[in-house]
Design a protein around this motif. Structure first.
Motif, mmCIF file in Angstrom:
data_model
loop_
_atom_site.group_PDB
_atom_site.id
_atom_site.type_symbol
_atom_site.label_atom_id
_atom_site.label_comp_id
_atom_site.label_asym_id
_atom_site.label_seq_id
_atom_site.Cartn_x
_atom_site.Cartn_y
_atom_site.Cartn_z
ATOM 1 N N ILE A 378 -63.376 -17.843 53.945
ATOM 2 C CA ILE A 378 -63.883 -16.549 53.489
ATOM 3 C C ILE A 378 -64.448 -16.745 52.085
ATOM 4 N N GLY A 379 -65.658 -16.307 51.866
ATOM 5 C CA GLY A 379 -66.250 -16.297 50.535
ATOM 6 C C GLY A 379 -66.452 -14.860 50.094
ATOM 7 N N VAL A 380 -65.973 -14.539 48.900
ATOM 8 C CA VAL A 380 -66.083 -13.186 48.356
ATOM 9 C C VAL A 380 -67.089 -13.195 47.222
ATOM 10 N N TYR A 381 -68.019 -12.240 47.228
ATOM 11 C CA TYR A 381 -69.085 -12.172 46.244
ATOM 12 C C TYR A 381 -68.772 -11.094 45.209
ATOM 13 N N GLY A 382 -69.061 -11.411 43.946
ATOM 14 C CA GLY A 382 -68.838 -10.463 42.874
ATOM 15 C C GLY A 382 -70.103 -10.141 42.124
ATOM 16 N N TYR A 383 -70.162 -8.911 41.626
ATOM 17 C CA TYR A 383 -71.292 -8.479 40.800
ATOM 18 C C TYR A 383 -70.778 -7.509 39.750
ATOM 19 N N GLN A 384 -71.018 -7.808 38.495
ATOM 20 C CA GLN A 384 -70.613 -6.952 37.384
ATOM 21 C C GLN A 384 -69.135 -6.563 37.468
ATOM 22 N N ILE A 406 -64.359 -3.731 49.184
ATOM 23 C CA ILE A 406 -65.701 -3.258 48.828
ATOM 24 C C ILE A 406 -65.711 -1.738 48.741
ATOM 25 N N GLU A 407 -65.093 -1.087 49.717
ATOM 26 C CA GLU A 407 -65.099 0.374 49.766
ATOM 27 C C GLU A 407 -64.363 0.996 48.585
ATOM 28 N N THR A 408 -63.373 0.302 48.058
ATOM 29 C CA THR A 408 -62.587 0.837 46.939
ATOM 30 C C THR A 408 -63.033 0.264 45.605
ATOM 31 N N THR A 409 -64.185 -0.385 45.583
ATOM 32 C CA THR A 409 -64.757 -1.018 44.374
ATOM 33 C C THR A 409 -63.710 -1.842 43.635
ATOM 34 N N ALA A 410 -63.025 -2.714 44.380
ATOM 35 C CA ALA A 410 -61.980 -3.556 43.799
ATOM 36 C C ALA A 410 -62.586 -4.513 42.781
ATOM 37 N N PRO A 411 -61.822 -4.898 41.767
ATOM 38 C CA PRO A 411 -62.350 -5.805 40.746
ATOM 39 C C PRO A 411 -62.572 -7.208 41.305
ATOM 40 N N PHE A 412 -63.486 -7.915 40.664
ATOM 41 C CA PHE A 412 -63.761 -9.310 41.008
ATOM 42 C C PHE A 412 -63.560 -10.155 39.762
#
Length: 463
Positions: A378-384, A406-412
């Motif tokens: 699994i690769g998770v992508y982050g932005y800002q 993604i739906e809960t705008t979790a931090p990255f």
């Protein structure tokens, strides 16, 4: 009836026209009847075929496991519509409420749904594109013709473009035992959609299966023999590939040309809509009687900073069709927005690839489970600083968990110790997407608009 504000009269005796007789058009027509619409329903399609499913065209049909004529979409209910198939829409008169057809006919409407989708981008040199043995793959007829040529056992197939469709075609050819060369201008397959980190894995997959993969090059010319059959391709690095079948997989063009001069906000990126699929006119004012759904629609999404997303995704077409059908028969208090998280899947070279969110929006990637080396991860992508997307290779059962992030705008990066985190921790790395100013093959999401800001969004229907 236009402008009298009577929804009940519209439901009883109104005229609704759907332009586009594919997945979104069919599901919208069914949803309209489910919503209680009892008036006149007309579905217009430029192909002579009844609505059919497109994903099997680059998979089962090319492998000979199904014929192109047996990919019809299942009917979920009786539609009771007038089907105008094999005739394209050629113009729109918004003031008069008319759709003009290529055969000279005109079809009046009280509500209009545009679901004209996309078409394959052809080889740009017209004379070369007409050589015998040069194909694109988008329609049922395209797939049937290509399958017949592959059945004949070509000496070598050249696929131009290593996006999802091009990679699936190459996979089918290798499964048939055919020699395949793939030419891709980016540094790796799927790089435009998933970035270079994941693209490197896709490149290894292709080469391990015997694909002659050429990255960082472009095809500059196709050459034919005296009989008009393609025989070779010249590449930008000076090399030549001998081939008797060429499949051009350079992405898609949205079918909006017929709307030129109509006053609707339509162009090469699609038709601009609000979150409820209502189309904007060229002044940026939302219309109440024209809607868009499927690949041709560009809608803002609250989870992605209200950027306009144009999605070439099967599930998106179905969801937007139902929302458009509901909203065109509802008053403002009862309308609903399109808020589903984008999702996509592909099967190639024995691997099942799935994604959620908008990976191409990400700037960083973190492998949270599995490993790139195993090609099961699994690769998770982050932005800002937030999770914006995720991709799985043979690890799809975990994607609902990442969709919730993604739906809960979790931090990255995600602030938890995931299943396969190594001692000492892993750090995000640059996702290595190509320069957006340089075209690449195969992104399934087109972004335009504003940068996303952290926010949590919950939609509560009025009823």
């Amino acid at each position: 009836m236009r402008g009298d504000g009577s929804l009940e009269r519209l439901r009883r005796e109104g005229r609704i026209v759907v332009v586009g007789a594919s997945l979104a058009g069919l599901r919208a027509a069914e949803a309209l009847r489910d919503e209680g619409f009892a008036g006149s329903l007309t579905v217009i399609g430029d192909e002579p075929h009844e609505p059919y499913d497109r994903p099997p065209l680059s998979k089962q049909v090319l492998l000979g496991r199904a014929s192109a004529g047996r990919t019809a979409l299942p009917r979920l209910r009786a539609v009771d519509a007038t089907w105008r198939l094999g005739v394209a829409a050629s113009g729109l008169d918004m003031a008069a409420g008319l759709v003009r057809l290529a055969d000279g006919d005109e079809v009046p409407y009280d509500r209009l749904l545009i679901a004209t989708g996309v078409r394959a981008r052809p080889w740009p040199q017209e004379a070369e594109a007409e050589l015998d043995g040069v194909f694109v793959l988008r329609t049922s007829d395209d797939s049937a013709a290509l399958a017949r040529r592959l059945d004949a056992g070509p000496e070598r197939v050249l696929v131009i473009g290593a996006g999802f469709t091009g990679s699936e075609i190459a996979s089918a050819c290798r499964e048939r035992g055919l020699p395949v060369t793939v030419a891709e201008r980016a540094a790796a397959p799927l790089a435009g959609a998933l970035g270079g980190v994941v693209g490197a894995v896709a490149a290894d997959m292709q080469r391990d299966k015997g694909v002659d993969l050429r990255c960082g090059v472009m095809v500059t010319a196709l050459e034919g023999d005296a009989s008009g059959r393609v025989r070779a391709a010249r590449l930008s690095d000076g090399s030549t590939v001998a081939t008797d079948v060429v499949i051009v997989s350079l992405g898609a063009t949205r079918n909006t040309e017929w709307l030129a001069g109509s006053g609707l906000g339509a162009g090469p990126r699609g038709i601009a809509c609000d979150a409820g699929c209502r189309a904007f006119d060229i002044r940026g004012i939302v219309t109440d009687d024209i809607y868009a759904a499927g690949d041709v629609a560009r809608c803002p999404h609250p989870l992605f900073g209200y950027q306009f997303l144009a999605l070439e995704h099967w599930g998106n077409a179905v969801a937007q069709a139902r929302i458009a059908a509901h909203n065109m028969l509802s008053d403002s208090a009862e309308r609903v927005p399109h808020m589903e998280v984008p999702s996509f899947w592909s099967a190639q070279f024995g691997v099942n690839i799935k994604s959620v969110g908008v990976p191409s929006m990400g700037t960083e990637i973190l492998i949270t489970q599995g490993s790139l080396a195993s090609r099961r991860f699994i690769g998770v992508y982050g932005y800002q600083g937030r999770v914006i997307g995720a991709v799985s290779f043979d690890h799809g059962r975990w994607l609902p968990f990442y969709q919730e992030l993604i739906e809960t705008t979790a931090p990255f990066p995600p602030p938890f110790a995931t299943v396969d985190r190594r001692p000492g921790g892993q750090r995000p790395v640059d996702a290595d997407f190509p320069d957006p100013s340089v075209p690449t093959h195969g992104p399934t999401v087109t972004l335009s608009g504003y940068s996303p800001a952290d926010r949590r969004t919950t939609f509560t229907p009025a009823h």
